[in-house]
Design an enzyme around this catalytic site. Structure first.
Site, PDB file in Angstrom:
ATOM      1  N   ARG A 115       0.806  -1.196   0.000  1.00 22.07           N
ATOM      2  CA  ARG A 115       0.000   0.000   0.000  1.00 22.07           C
ATOM      3  C   ARG A 115       0.857   1.272   0.000  1.00 22.07           C
ATOM      4  NH1 ARG A 115      -3.591  -1.696   5.180  1.00 22.07           N
ATOM      5  NH2 ARG A 115      -2.418  -3.639   5.167  1.00 22.07           N
ATOM      6  N   ASP A 127      14.435  -1.945   0.654  1.00 19.21           N
ATOM      7  CA  ASP A 127      15.345  -2.298   1.759  1.00 19.21           C
ATOM      8  C   ASP A 127      16.261  -3.432   1.315  1.00 19.21           C
ATOM      9  OD1 ASP A 127      14.700  -0.513   3.762  1.00 19.21           O
ATOM     10  OD2 ASP A 127      13.014  -1.690   4.451  1.00 19.21           O
ATOM     11  N   LEU A 169      11.460  -6.657  -4.381  1.00 13.93           N
ATOM     12  CA  LEU A 169      11.664  -6.190  -5.744  1.00 13.93           C
ATOM     13  C   LEU A 169      12.140  -7.319  -6.657  1.00 13.93           C
ATOM     14  CD1 LEU A 169      11.493  -3.707  -7.491  1.00 13.93           C
ATOM     15  CD2 LEU A 169      13.887  -3.241  -6.966  1.00 13.93           C
TER      16      LEU A 169
HETATM   17  C1  PRP Z   1       7.707  -2.211   1.868  1.00 19.29           C
HETATM   18  C2  PRP Z   1       7.982  -1.578   0.510  1.00 19.29           C
HETATM   19  C3  PRP Z   1       8.470  -2.714  -0.321  1.00 19.29           C
HETATM   20  C4  PRP Z   1       9.151  -3.617   0.676  1.00 19.29           C
HETATM   21  C5  PRP Z   1      10.614  -3.390   0.584  1.00 19.29           C
HETATM   22  O1  PRP Z   1       6.413  -2.723   1.882  1.00 19.29           O
HETATM   23  O2  PRP Z   1       6.834  -0.985  -0.036  1.00 19.29           O
HETATM   24  O3  PRP Z   1       7.406  -3.385  -0.969  1.00 19.29           O
HETATM   25  O4  PRP Z   1       8.688  -3.249   1.978  1.00 19.29           O
HETATM   26  O5  PRP Z   1      11.307  -4.245   1.451  1.00 19.29           O
HETATM   27  P1  PRP Z   1      12.429  -5.237   0.944  1.00 19.29           P
HETATM   28  O6  PRP Z   1      13.325  -4.465   0.000  1.00 19.29           O
HETATM   29  O7  PRP Z   1      13.163  -5.597   2.221  1.00 19.29           O
HETATM   30  O8  PRP Z   1      11.792  -6.419   0.310  1.00 19.29           O
HETATM   31  P2  PRP Z   1       5.657  -3.172   3.225  1.00 19.29           P
HETATM   32  O9  PRP Z   1       5.880  -4.631   3.425  1.00 19.29           O
HETATM   33  O10 PRP Z   1       6.074  -2.272   4.350  1.00 19.29           O
HETATM   34  O11 PRP Z   1       4.121  -2.979   2.850  1.00 19.29           O
HETATM   35  P3  PRP Z   1       3.241  -1.645   2.676  1.00 19.29           P
HETATM   36  O12 PRP Z   1       3.727  -0.970   1.411  1.00 19.29           O
HETATM   37  O13 PRP Z   1       1.841  -2.134   2.540  1.00 19.29           O
HETATM   38  O14 PRP Z   1       3.457  -0.777   3.893  1.00 19.29           O
END
Ligand code: PRP
Length: 172
Positions: A42, A100, A105
């Protein structure tokens, strides 16, 4: 400012200016192409809609929702809401709020890449490089940030603070 917020990292003005810069570059790069913005729910919704408004090209927008299985199962991701649009032959730009580790990705690029888009690139508002495990090319990056817990402009802390107009740091 909410009590939990200890520092403002980027103000509303700074974000607006940076989003305009990115939109300008994208408008140049995607001239005469079939641009599809894929916003990952989201967190990226605020960024994606602001960015889209500043891109001076015809484009379409679609949304993808994923869920990860949490700590210890990094890289295990599944789609909970898929795209509506067929992206084959189109120029897809994945819009993220933050990268992160890169596990999410990597999964997204593999999955979307399998659908034969003409091109597939990434635009992320924030890049928290200190946490990277899988290095992937990010074509457009808004800001590189230190290894701090950030909220606002789409980013949450336990689902709160997404609607803050700035990006702040919360208490550890
Ligand atoms: C966050 C962000 C990415 C992911 C990145 O989503 O939007 O999709 O984490 O993390 P990574 O590089 O360690 O894989 P989140 O899980 O916080 O969901 P949200 O966007 O619904 O808050």
């Amino acid at each position: 400012m909410p009590d939990d917020v200890v520092e403002v990292l980027f103000t509303e003005d700074q974000i607006r200016t940076r989003v305009q810069d990115l939109a300008h570059r994208i408008s140049e790069d995607y001239k005469d192409r079939r641009l599809v913005l894929v916003s990952i729910l989201r967190g990226s919704v605020f960024f994606a809609t602001d960015l889209a408004r500043q891109i001076e090209l015809p484009l379409s927008m679609d949304f993808l929702s994923i869920s990860s299985y949490g700590e210890g199962s990094e890289g295990v991701v599944r789609i909970t809401k898929d795209l509506e649009e067929n992206i084959a032959g189109k120029d897809v730009l994945v819009i993220e709020d933050i990268i992160d580790t890169g596990f999410t990705l990597k999964y997204l690029l593999r999955t979307l890449g399998g659908r034969n888009p003409k091109s597939l690139e990434v635009c992320t508002l924030l890049d928290r490089r200190a946490r990277r495990i899988i290095d992937l090319e990010l074509k457009y990056v808004g800001f590189e940030i230190p290894d701090k817990f950030v909220i606002g402009y789409g980013l949450d802390y336990r689902q709160r603070y997404r609607n803050l107009p700035y990006i702040g740091v919360v208490k550890p």
